[in-house]
Design a protein around this motif. Structure first.
Motif, PDB file in Angstrom:
ATOM      1  N   GLY A  94       0.825  -1.205   0.000  1.00 17.31           N
ATOM      2  CA  GLY A  94       0.000   0.000   0.000  1.00 17.31           C
ATOM      3  C   GLY A  94       0.857   1.252   0.000  1.00 17.31           C
ATOM      4  N   ILE A  95       0.335   2.305  -0.589  1.00 17.63           N
ATOM      5  CA  ILE A  95       1.070   3.561  -0.700  1.00 17.63           C
ATOM      6  C   ILE A  95       1.476   4.104   0.665  1.00 17.63           C
ATOM      7  N   LYS A  96       0.601   3.933   1.672  1.00 10.79           N
ATOM      8  CA  LYS A  96       0.901   4.504   2.999  1.00 10.79           C
ATOM      9  C   LYS A  96       2.141   3.879   3.634  1.00 10.79           C
ATOM     10  N   SER A  97       2.562   2.700   3.149  1.00 13.39           N
ATOM     11  CA  SER A  97       3.774   2.061   3.684  1.00 13.39           C
ATOM     12  C   SER A  97       5.028   2.876   3.394  1.00 13.39           C
ATOM     13  N   LEU A  98       4.957   3.747   2.389  1.00 17.27           N
ATOM     14  CA  LEU A  98       6.104   4.597   2.065  1.00 17.27           C
ATOM     15  C   LEU A  98       6.318   5.687   3.120  1.00 17.27           C
ATOM     16  N   TRP A  99       5.356   5.805   4.043  1.00 19.07           N
ATOM     17  CA  TRP A  99       5.506   6.746   5.159  1.00 19.07           C
ATOM     18  C   TRP A  99       5.594   5.991   6.483  1.00 19.07           C
ATOM     19  N   SER A 100       6.105   4.746   6.429  1.00 21.37           N
ATOM     20  CA  SER A 100       6.259   3.931   7.637  1.00 21.37           C
ATOM     21  C   SER A 100       7.212   4.600   8.613  1.00 21.37           C
ATOM     22  N   GLY A 101       6.947   4.429   9.905  1.00 22.37           N
ATOM     23  CA  GLY A 101       7.837   4.964  10.928  1.00 22.37           C
ATOM     24  C   GLY A 101       7.716   6.454  11.146  1.00 22.37           C
ATOM     25  N   LEU A 102       6.788   7.093  10.449  1.00 22.64           N
ATOM     26  CA  LEU A 102       6.675   8.544  10.541  1.00 22.64           C
ATOM     27  C   LEU A 102       6.062   9.056  11.852  1.00 22.64           C
ATOM     28  N   PRO A 103       4.908   8.508  12.307  1.00 20.70           N
ATOM     29  CA  PRO A 103       4.232   9.098  13.484  1.00 20.70           C
ATOM     30  C   PRO A 103       5.106   9.312  14.723  1.00 20.70           C
TER      31      PRO A 103
END
Length: 336
Positions: A94-103
């Motif tokens: 999924g596209i959101k995986s490219l922002w993993s570890g962000l929060p």
């Protein structure tokens, strides 16, 4: 603080800052996610291993732990390069995986950026008044002082975050983690790594803002306009960011190595007093790889920093202009 006077001067502009955050986060977090996934594929991260993760606004030390096979950097997959990694991660996870570890990193990035930009704007305005004929140098000094303030406030928080991550502590145990660190190593331990961070960030910030303001003023004069356009702020930001990133690259190499070293010592529950000094790290790099070792990662750093600076400052200036106009219109409405 008189909020109305700040509105008139355009300094009370905190609503502009979300544009800055999202401009950087949306564009540059995926680059570091892909980089780390490729590193993990080439050499899997063992327990206690640290890596540096950049969320587009600042660097963070992440500690690998056992028993966490679902961690985003351990997700299965074989990639044949950067582009292939982007495509496969997007399709399979999924596209959101490219922002993993962000929060988790936003806990540090948001306050750090608010402090930095608010301090810079207000210091620059105050220094221009006080410096008289030397007012053109105000951005240089304001940028350096704003970065010192931001780094000083955030360094202990980042160190505590890394320690909690390595010990897998919960946030309700935060006070115990702080007391333990202070009891074992003293208050100064909370600012360990502060020196190398300043060596990189303060010169970068001073050069960046000085060159940015000079470039912006020159382009405005060249195009016979009073207010900078989006294109002018973008170009000025990219050029000044490139210059600053090249000059401070040796300090970035040293800072990253020390950051990882301190994180790994904490993960092994060893005193970070055992970590090398900035000078010894620099000497070791030169001994092992020559002077060129201090400039490793030259091209990737410029490719990442130049557009990041351009997008960041363009979003910030656009937000400032928008909310300045909004504030002025609101003041006119309230006085009529």
């Amino acid at each position: 603080i008189d909020k109305n006077s700040l509105n008139r001067s355009g300094l009370w502009l905190s609503p502009a800052e979300p544009l800055l955050y999202w401009g950087c986060l949306v564009n540059f977090t995926p680059l570091d996610v892909v980089k780390i996934r490729l590193q993990a594929q080439k050499s899997p991260f063992p327990k206690g291993k640290c890596f540096v993760y950049c969320n587009g606004l600042m660097d963070h030390t992440c500690v690998c732990t056992n028993g966490n096979s679902k961690a985003w950097y351990k997700a299965p997959g074989h990639f044949n390069g950067t582009l292939d990694a982007f495509i496969k991660i997007g399709r399979r996870e999924g596209i959101k995986s490219l922002w993993s570890g962000l929060p988790p990193t936003l806990i540090m990035a948001v306050p750090a950026t608010v402090i930095y930009f608010t301090c810079y704007d207000q210091l620059r305005a105050a220094l221009r008044v006080r410096m008289g004929s030397h007012a053109e140098e105000a951005p240089l000094l304001a940028g350096a002082l704003a970065r010192v303030g931001s780094v000083t406030v955030i360094s202990p928080l980042e160190l505590i975050r890394t320690k909690m991550q390595s010990q897998r502590s919960l946030y309700r145990e935060l006070s115990e983690v702080i007391h333990s660190a202070v009891r074992n190593e003293g208050w100064r331990s909370l600012w360990r790594g502060w020196g190398p961070t300043l060596l990189r960030d303060v010169p970068f910030s001073a050069m960046y803002w000085y060159n940015y303001e000079k470039g912006k003023a020159w382009l405005c004069k060249h195009n016979n306009i009073r207010e900078p356009t989006f294109a002018i702020t973008f170009i000025s930001g990219a050029v000044s960011g490139s210059i600053a990133s090249i000059v401070t690259l040796p300090f970035d190499v040293v800072k990253t190595r020390r950051q990882v070293e301190i994180g790994e010592l904490q993960a092994m529950n060893l005193s970070s007093k055992a970590s090398s000094s900035t000078l010894s790290v620099m000497t070791k790099i030169v001994a092992e790889n020559g002077v060129g070792g201090l400039f490793v990662g030259f091209l990737p750093r410029v490719i990442k920093v130049a557009p990041a600076c351009a997008i960041m400052i363009s979003c910030y200036e656009f937000g400032k202009a928008f909310f300045r106009k909004h504030n002025q219109e609101r003041l006119l409405t309230s006085t009529t």
